[in-house]
Design a protein around this motif. Structure first.
Motif: not given
Lengths: 108, 133
Positions: B50-53, B57-61, B96-99
């Motif tokens: 997830i990119h914000v600015g 952050g990486d979430i393993p899936r 996640l908060e930033e997003q």
């Protein structure tokens, strides 16, 4: 001229497949439906008009940070909005004639 | 398909680390294990980035099967190329908060825009609802 081309494209995708094959190795700009624009070298295409690009660069890198470490990519044909071509690489007369021929064949 | 010069094929991309952009805006990074003629993909050791600015952050899936119609772009990640110089990795909760905040501001501006257009009797259809060729 542009109407004939659109008609031909819908009836005979083979025409544009052959057309794109003639652009292999040329510089083009691909604009995608999600507004991402790419400049690149080295085009290749399949029957579904998917595009493979080598040596890409994004026209707006700040908006698309994830493209920083990507050099080559594959683009699904269905998400392409435009492919901007170099004017001197395209023989418009030939293309127009080919498109007209395809459209005539489809009508019969 | 891949024996004809000038055609595009994903065969050579198998077992390499790739980044895939999906139509809903998500970015998945993983090892490409399997393909087919519809560009359906099987990803191994997938991470959702997830990119914000300037942060990400990486979430393993784990293992992902992506239906081809949702694929926008598939790019091979060059491991030699330094990519994290401008980007700063943060924890999952933070990104996640930033997003969430980004989505919220986006929705608010969208709402204002729609209202202004509505007042003028205009409406813009969302691009993703258009039929595929």
């Amino acid at each position: 001229c542009s109407y004939t081309l659109t008609l031909a494209c819908r009836c005979a995708p083979q025409l544009f497949y052959s057309f794109f094959k003639s652009l292999v190795g040329k510089d083009v700009v691909v604009e995608l439906k999600n507004d991402l624009r790419l400049v690149f070298y080295g085009l290749a295409s399949t029957a579904y008009l998917n595009i493979k690009l080598t040596d890409i660069s994004v026209t707006d890198p700040e908006k698309y940070p994830h493209m920083l470490s990507v050099k080559n990519c594959f683009i699904r044909g269905s998400v392409v909005r435009y492919v901007q071509l170099p004017a001197d690489e395209v023989d418009t007369q030939l293309l127009q004639d080919a498109a007209r021929k395809e459209a005539m064949q489809q009508k019969q | 398909m891949n024996y004809v010069p000038g055609t595009a094929s994903l065969i050579d991309d198998i077992d390499k680390k790739h980044l895939v952009l999906l139509r809903d805006g998500r970015t998945l990074i993983g090892y490409l294990r399997s393909i087919d003629q519809f560009a359906n993909l099987v990803f191994h050791q997938t991470v959702e980035r997830i990119h914000v600015g300037k942060k990400f952050g990486d979430i393993p899936r784990g293992i992902f099967i992506v239906r081809g119609e949702n694929v926008v772009l598939l790019g091979e990640i060059d491991v030699d190329k330094p990519c994290d110089t401008v980007l700063q990795q943060v924890s999952i909760e933070e990104i996640l908060e930033e997003q969430r905040q980004q989505q919220q501001t986006k929705q608010e501006t969208e709402k204002v825009k729609m209202q202004v257009l509505k007042d003028r009797g205009l409406s813009i259809p969302k691009a993703d609802n258009m039929d595929e060729y």
